[in-house]
Motif scaffolding. Structure first.
Motif, PDB file in Angstrom:
ATOM      1  N   VAL A   7     -16.851  10.286   6.202  1.00 51.78           N
ATOM      2  CA  VAL A   7     -15.515  10.718   5.804  1.00 51.78           C
ATOM      3  C   VAL A   7     -14.998   9.737   4.766  1.00 51.78           C
ATOM      4  O   VAL A   7     -15.058   8.523   4.970  1.00 51.78           O
ATOM      5  N   TRP A   8     -14.505  10.269   3.668  1.00 50.30           N
ATOM      6  CA  TRP A   8     -13.827   9.441   2.671  1.00 50.30           C
ATOM      7  C   TRP A   8     -12.424   9.992   2.540  1.00 50.30           C
ATOM      8  O   TRP A   8     -12.231  11.184   2.323  1.00 50.30           O
ATOM      9  N   GLN A   9     -11.439   9.138   2.732  1.00 49.27           N
ATOM     10  CA  GLN A   9     -10.051   9.585   2.664  1.00 49.27           C
ATOM     11  C   GLN A   9      -9.285   8.755   1.651  1.00 49.27           C
ATOM     12  O   GLN A   9      -9.546   7.566   1.488  1.00 49.27           O
ATOM     13  N   ARG A  10      -8.350   9.444   0.961  1.00 52.77           N
ATOM     14  CA  ARG A  10      -7.583   8.763  -0.062  1.00 52.77           C
ATOM     15  C   ARG A  10      -6.255   9.452  -0.289  1.00 52.77           C
ATOM     16  O   ARG A  10      -6.065  10.619   0.038  1.00 52.77           O
ATOM     17  N   LEU A  11      -5.340   8.687  -0.884  1.00 52.35           N
ATOM     18  CA  LEU A  11      -4.029   9.202  -1.253  1.00 52.35           C
ATOM     19  C   LEU A  11      -4.187  10.207  -2.383  1.00 52.35           C
ATOM     20  O   LEU A  11      -4.880   9.945  -3.363  1.00 52.35           O
ATOM     21  N   VAL A  12      -3.548  11.356  -2.213  1.00 53.32           N
ATOM     22  CA  VAL A  12      -3.482  12.347  -3.284  1.00 53.32           C
ATOM     23  C   VAL A  12      -2.015  12.654  -3.501  1.00 53.32           C
ATOM     24  O   VAL A  12      -1.315  13.068  -2.577  1.00 53.32           O
ATOM     25  N   GLY A  13      -1.551  12.391  -4.729  1.00 55.16           N
ATOM     26  CA  GLY A  13      -0.148  12.600  -5.065  1.00 55.16           C
ATOM     27  C   GLY A  13       0.215  14.061  -5.205  1.00 55.16           C
ATOM     28  O   GLY A  13      -0.644  14.959  -5.139  1.00 55.16           O
ATOM     29  N   ALA A  14       1.496  14.303  -5.430  1.00 57.80           N
ATOM     30  CA  ALA A  14       2.024  15.664  -5.537  1.00 57.80           C
ATOM     31  C   ALA A  14       1.358  16.454  -6.669  1.00 57.80           C
ATOM     32  O   ALA A  14       1.216  17.670  -6.584  1.00 57.80           O
ATOM     33  N   GLN A  15       0.932  15.767  -7.710  1.00 61.43           N
ATOM     34  CA  GLN A  15       0.281  16.425  -8.849  1.00 61.43           C
ATOM     35  C   GLN A  15      -1.237  16.560  -8.649  1.00 61.43           C
ATOM     36  O   GLN A  15      -1.942  16.944  -9.571  1.00 61.43           O
ATOM     37  N   GLY A  16      -1.713  16.208  -7.459  1.00 61.99           N
ATOM     38  CA  GLY A  16      -3.149  16.289  -7.184  1.00 61.99           C
ATOM     39  C   GLY A  16      -3.936  15.114  -7.748  1.00 61.99           C
ATOM     40  O   GLY A  16      -5.150  15.181  -7.843  1.00 61.99           O
ATOM     41  N   THR A  17      -3.234  14.053  -8.093  1.00 63.73           N
ATOM     42  CA  THR A  17      -3.905  12.897  -8.679  1.00 63.73           C
ATOM     43  C   THR A  17      -4.099  11.804  -7.634  1.00 63.73           C
ATOM     44  O   THR A  17      -3.424  11.765  -6.609  1.00 63.73           O
ATOM     45  N   THR A  18      -5.051  10.925  -7.919  1.00 59.59           N
ATOM     46  CA  THR A  18      -5.294   9.768  -7.068  1.00 59.59           C
ATOM     47  C   THR A  18      -5.454   8.549  -7.956  1.00 59.59           C
ATOM     48  O   THR A  18      -5.587   8.680  -9.171  1.00 59.59           O
ATOM     49  N   CYS A  22      -9.453   4.786  -5.944  1.00 63.38           N
ATOM     50  CA  CYS A  22      -9.928   5.853  -5.047  1.00 63.38           C
ATOM     51  C   CYS A  22     -10.850   6.818  -5.781  1.00 63.38           C
ATOM     52  O   CYS A  22     -11.860   7.255  -5.238  1.00 63.38           O
ATOM     53  N   ARG A  23     -10.511   7.159  -7.009  1.00 66.45           N
ATOM     54  CA  ARG A  23     -11.352   8.063  -7.795  1.00 66.45           C
ATOM     55  C   ARG A  23     -12.752   7.465  -7.954  1.00 66.45           C
ATOM     56  O   ARG A  23     -13.759   8.144  -7.773  1.00 66.45           O
ATOM     57  N   GLY A  24     -12.815   6.156  -8.256  1.00 68.13           N
ATOM     58  CA  GLY A  24     -14.108   5.484  -8.396  1.00 68.13           C
ATOM     59  C   GLY A  24     -14.890   5.456  -7.098  1.00 68.13           C
ATOM     60  O   GLY A  24     -16.100   5.694  -7.083  1.00 68.13           O
ATOM     61  N   THR A  25     -14.203   5.180  -6.002  1.00 63.09           N
ATOM     62  CA  THR A  25     -14.874   5.167  -4.701  1.00 63.09           C
ATOM     63  C   THR A  25     -15.443   6.551  -4.392  1.00 63.09           C
ATOM     64  O   THR A  25     -16.565   6.671  -3.892  1.00 63.09           O
ATOM     65  N   VAL A  69     -13.656   4.637   4.056  1.00 67.19           N
ATOM     66  CA  VAL A  69     -14.886   5.373   4.330  1.00 67.19           C
ATOM     67  C   VAL A  69     -15.231   5.147   5.796  1.00 67.19           C
ATOM     68  O   VAL A  69     -15.310   4.014   6.262  1.00 67.19           O
ATOM     69  N   LEU A  70     -15.413   6.251   6.508  1.00 69.53           N
ATOM     70  CA  LEU A  70     -15.823   6.212   7.913  1.00 69.53           C
ATOM     71  C   LEU A  70     -17.219   6.824   8.013  1.00 69.53           C
ATOM     72  O   LEU A  70     -17.472   7.886   7.442  1.00 69.53           O
ATOM     73  N   ILE A  71     -18.093   6.168   8.731  1.00 67.49           N
ATOM     74  CA  ILE A  71     -19.439   6.686   8.949  1.00 67.49           C
ATOM     75  C   ILE A  71     -19.661   6.751  10.447  1.00 67.49           C
ATOM     76  O   ILE A  71     -19.497   5.743  11.141  1.00 67.49           O
ATOM     77  N   SER A  72     -19.982   7.925  10.932  1.00 69.41           N
ATOM     78  CA  SER A  72     -20.109   8.163  12.380  1.00 69.41           C
ATOM     79  C   SER A  72     -18.871   7.680  13.119  1.00 69.41           C
ATOM     80  O   SER A  72     -18.960   7.099  14.192  1.00 69.41           O
ATOM     81  N   GLY A  73     -17.707   7.887  12.522  1.00 75.01           N
ATOM     82  CA  GLY A  73     -16.440   7.576  13.164  1.00 75.01           C
ATOM     83  C   GLY A  73     -16.013   6.127  13.085  1.00 75.01           C
ATOM     84  O   GLY A  73     -14.952   5.769  13.574  1.00 75.01           O
ATOM     85  N   ARG A  74     -16.832   5.278  12.477  1.00 71.72           N
ATOM     86  CA  ARG A  74     -16.503   3.844  12.361  1.00 71.72           C
ATOM     87  C   ARG A  74     -16.282   3.483  10.905  1.00 71.72           C
ATOM     88  O   ARG A  74     -17.011   3.950  10.023  1.00 71.72           O
ATOM     89  N   PRO A  75     -15.330   2.602  10.638  1.00 75.93           N
ATOM     90  CA  PRO A  75     -15.118   2.165   9.256  1.00 75.93           C
ATOM     91  C   PRO A  75     -16.371   1.506   8.675  1.00 75.93           C
ATOM     92  O   PRO A  75     -17.106   0.801   9.386  1.00 75.93           O
ATOM     93  N   LEU A  76     -16.584   1.741   7.408  1.00 74.91           N
ATOM     94  CA  LEU A  76     -17.717   1.155   6.705  1.00 74.91           C
ATOM     95  C   LEU A  76     -17.749  -0.364   6.892  1.00 74.91           C
ATOM     96  O   LEU A  76     -18.824  -0.947   7.071  1.00 74.91           O
ATOM     97  N   ASP A  77     -16.581  -0.994   6.915  1.00 72.85           N
ATOM     98  CA  ASP A  77     -16.489  -2.451   7.104  1.00 72.85           C
ATOM     99  C   ASP A  77     -17.212  -2.883   8.386  1.00 72.85           C
ATOM    100  O   ASP A  77     -17.879  -3.916   8.408  1.00 72.85           O
ATOM    101  N   ASP A  78     -17.032  -2.106   9.454  1.00 76.00           N
ATOM    102  CA  ASP A  78     -17.667  -2.441  10.737  1.00 76.00           C
ATOM    103  C   ASP A  78     -19.188  -2.449  10.629  1.00 76.00           C
ATOM    104  O   ASP A  78     -19.855  -3.325  11.184  1.00 76.00           O
ATOM    105  N   TRP A  79     -19.751  -1.450   9.963  1.00 76.91           N
ATOM    106  CA  TRP A  79     -21.200  -1.344   9.852  1.00 76.91           C
ATOM    107  C   TRP A  79     -21.793  -2.518   9.071  1.00 76.91           C
ATOM    108  O   TRP A  79     -22.934  -2.918   9.310  1.00 76.91           O
ATOM    109  N   LEU A  80     -20.999  -3.071   8.136  1.00 74.80           N
ATOM    110  CA  LEU A  80     -21.516  -4.119   7.261  1.00 74.80           C
ATOM    111  C   LEU A  80     -21.032  -5.515   7.626  1.00 74.80           C
ATOM    112  O   LEU A  80     -21.339  -6.474   6.920  1.00 74.80           O
ATOM    113  N   GLY A  81     -20.261  -5.621   8.702  1.00 74.82           N
ATOM    114  CA  GLY A  81     -19.713  -6.915   9.071  1.00 74.82           C
ATOM    115  C   GLY A  81     -18.696  -7.411   8.055  1.00 74.82           C
ATOM    116  O   GLY A  81     -18.555  -8.612   7.843  1.00 74.82           O
TER     117      GLY A  81
END
Length: 159
Positions: A7-18, A22-25, A69-81
Motif C-alpha cells: 500500500v502506498w498512501q499520499r496526500l491528494v489535494g482538491a485539484q488532484g495534485t500531490t 509523494c509523486r516521486g515515491t 508505504v506498507l508491505i503486508s500491513g507493516r510500514p516499510l521502515d519496520d522491514w528495513l530497521g
C-alpha cells in the motif's frame, strides 16, 4: 497464488495534485512492484499494489500518514530497521512537515525503488508457507516424495 499486499498512501489535494516527494515515491514504488512481480512469480507470490489517497483533513490530523508505504500491513521502515522522520515539504502540505524515511544513516524524502524492493523481498520471505511445494502437495506428501527421490538418487540397494 499468495499475495504480497503493498500500500502506498499520499496526500491528494482538491485539484488532484500531490507534492513532488509523494509523486516521486509513487514512481519508485510502481517500478519496485514491477520488479517484485518478476522476481516473486516463480515462488507463487504476487505483489499487489494499492494506491490510497489521503485528503487534506486526514493529512492535517496525521501528516505522517502521507507518503507511507506498507508491505503486508507493516510500514516499510519496520522491514528495513529504519525510522520515520519528517521535514518541510512544499505548498501542497501547507505548514505541516511530510514523512521522511531514515535507513542505514541516510534520510530519504522520496523513497527509492531499491528500498521498496528490499523491504518487499524481506516481507515475502516472511509470508506463511514462503517456500511453496514445487509439486503442489502437502508437506507430508513432500516429505514422502523427497524420501523417494533421495532413495532413487542413491541407486539400487545391495541385495
Amino acid at each position: 497464488m499468495r499475495t504480497l499486499p503493498i500500500v502506498w498512501q499520499r496526500l491528494v489535494g482538491a485539484q488532484g495534485t500531490t507534492c513532488p516527494r509523494c509523486r516521486g515515491t509513487g514512481e519508485e514504488v510502481r517500478r519496485a512492484v514491477a520488479q517484485l512481480r518478476t522476481v516473486l512469480e516463480s515462488l507463487g507470490i504476487e505483489p499487489v499494489l494499492e494506491e490510497r489517497e489521503i485528503d487534506q483533513a486526514a493529512f492535517l490530523r496525521d501528516p505522517l500518514q502521507s507518503n507511507q508505504v506498507l508491505i503486508s500491513g507493516r510500514p516499510l521502515d519496520d522491514w528495513l530497521g529504519g525510522r520515520t522522520g519528517s521535514s518541510r515539504c512544499c505548498n501542497e502540505c501547507g505548514d505541516r512537515e511530510c514523512r521522511t524515511l531514515e535507513v542505514d544513516g541516510q534520510t530519504y524524502e522520496t523513497i527509492p525503488e531499491d528500498l521498496v524492493l528490499r523491504a518487499g523481498l524481506i516481507a515475502a520471505a516472511h509470508l506463511p508457507d514462503a517456500a511453496p511445494c514445487p509439486r503442489a502437495c502437502s508437506a507430508a506428501c513432500c516429505d514422502t516424495a523427497k524420501a523417494s527421490d533421495d532413495a532413487a538418487a542413491a541407486g539400487p540397494r545391495p541385495g
